[in-house]
Enzyme design. Structure first.
Site, PDB file in Angstrom:
ATOM      1  N   ARG A  50      42.971  58.052 100.920  1.00  0.00           N
ATOM      2  CA  ARG A  50      43.751  57.606 102.080  1.00  0.00           C
ATOM      3  C   ARG A  50      45.218  58.001 101.883  1.00  0.00           C
ATOM      4  O   ARG A  50      46.070  57.164 101.576  1.00  0.00           O
ATOM      5  CB  ARG A  50      43.602  56.089 102.251  1.00  0.00           C
ATOM      6  CG  ARG A  50      42.167  55.683 102.572  1.00  0.00           C
ATOM      7  CD  ARG A  50      41.984  54.188 102.546  1.00  0.00           C
ATOM      8  NE  ARG A  50      42.167  53.638 101.199  1.00  0.00           N
ATOM      9  CZ  ARG A  50      41.944  52.364 100.887  1.00  0.00           C
ATOM     10  NH1 ARG A  50      41.536  51.516 101.817  1.00  0.00           N
ATOM     11  NH2 ARG A  50      42.133  51.938  99.648  1.00  0.00           N
ATOM     12  N   ASP A  52      49.069  58.958 102.315  1.00  0.00           N
ATOM     13  CA  ASP A  52      50.125  58.330 103.109  1.00  0.00           C
ATOM     14  C   ASP A  52      50.724  59.293 104.121  1.00  0.00           C
ATOM     15  O   ASP A  52      50.493  60.506 104.068  1.00  0.00           O
ATOM     16  CB  ASP A  52      51.248  57.829 102.193  1.00  0.00           C
ATOM     17  CG  ASP A  52      50.881  56.551 101.461  1.00  0.00           C
ATOM     18  OD1 ASP A  52      49.937  55.868 101.895  1.00  0.00           O
ATOM     19  OD2 ASP A  52      51.538  56.239 100.449  1.00  0.00           O
ATOM     20  N   ARG A 197      53.334  59.632  92.995  1.00  0.00           N
ATOM     21  CA  ARG A 197      54.727  59.691  93.447  1.00  0.00           C
ATOM     22  C   ARG A 197      55.651  58.893  92.517  1.00  0.00           C
ATOM     23  O   ARG A 197      56.809  59.263  92.312  1.00  0.00           O
ATOM     24  CB  ARG A 197      54.836  59.183  94.891  1.00  0.00           C
ATOM     25  CG  ARG A 197      54.243  60.169  95.898  1.00  0.00           C
ATOM     26  CD  ARG A 197      54.105  59.548  97.273  1.00  0.00           C
ATOM     27  NE  ARG A 197      55.394  59.072  97.766  1.00  0.00           N
ATOM     28  CZ  ARG A 197      55.508  58.249  98.809  1.00  0.00           C
ATOM     29  NH1 ARG A 197      54.422  57.797  99.440  1.00  0.00           N
ATOM     30  NH2 ARG A 197      56.706  57.860  99.217  1.00  0.00           N
TER      31      ARG A 197
END
Length: 263
Positions: A50, A52, A197
């Site tokens: 999923r 972002d 990230r």
């Protein structure tokens, strides 16, 4: 009914992420609408990751069930005539009825790209983060090696993560530099929400000399998110590949399902 697995590539710039939602256009919605027109029925797809808003994918995978007689290998040709140019289906194959694109993964590879130059890049502004101050890529690569192995990565999860366990195995982590481009490649069995990230943001600070090369070791030991750097911007991130055990395509009931908080 047949279960079909698609491999999907997309530029995430214009989308509110992979997962269908009420407050923005998602990649899932765009693909489902194209499949609905192609198959003549309502289609719901399940993606492996999923991603972002703003995150890209070269190798996202998703499965769906259909009564359509379209040959599996023809789905790229059919769907790419209906999809916008920033979404492309690269492959289609039939899989067993019990196959699950998300829960049967055995590994994923992510890539994070940085332009490290005084001035940003016009050509790479949507696919690379820009860092205008010099970065020591060799120092970043040495620090990345401390991620390898199986650890509790509780400190590497952004708030909102839903994973039942924060233990993960990182198999590959390397930082390379060619000219002004710095590339982080990380591969593991699964990843926590925003994990890659957070790794990238911490490596940027390590490359600037603002954190020590032992930052990851310290954070693994403490479990404290504050021991790591900021979360790097989403547009530098790419879901490069999703892996499955060969048994998933033959006898899926023998494959252990797992859950993870997605990037």
């Amino acid at each position: 009914m047949s279960r079909i697995l698609l491999t999907i590539e997309y530029d995430g710039t214009a989308y509110a992420g992979w997962q269908r939602q009420l407050n923005g256009l998602a990649v899932q919605q765009v693909v489902e609408e194209a499949l609905g027109r192609a198959c003549g029925e309502r289609i719901v797809i399940t993606g492996a990751s999923r991603t972002d808003a703003g995150v890209h994918a070269r190798g996202q995978t998703a499965h769906f069930d259909t009564a359509s007689r379209i040959p599996p290998e023809k789905y790229p040709f059919v769907l790419n005539t209906m999809l916008p140019q920033d979404v492309r289906v690269q492959a289609g194959r039939q899989v067993p009825p019990g196959f699950h694109a998300r829960f049967m993964t055995c590994g994923k590879q992510y890539t994070y790209r940085i332009i490290n130059s005084r001035h940003g890049s016009a050509l790479h502004r949507l696919t690379h983060a820009h860092v205008p101050v010099p970065l020591d890529a060799e120092r970043m690569n040495r620090a990345a090696q401390t991620l390898l192995g199986r650890h509790d990565f509780a400190a590497f999860q952004a708030s909102g993560g839903t994973a039942r366990t924060t233990v993960r195995t990182i198999r590959t982590a390397r930082v390379t530099r060619v000219g002004d481009e710095i590339v982080l490649t990380v591969e593991g069995d699964a990843f926590l929400y925003n994990m890659v990230r957070i790794i990238a943001g911490t490596l940027i600070e390590i490359g600037q000399g603002r954190r020590g090369e032992d930052a990851f070791t310290r954070a693994i030991g403490s479990g404290n998110r504050l021991d790591l750097g900021v979360t790097a911007p989403p547009h530098g991130l790419e879901l490069t590949r999703v892996d499955y055990p060969e048994a998933a395509f033959a006898e899926p009931e023998q494959v252990r399902w797992h859950e993870e908080g997605e990037e």
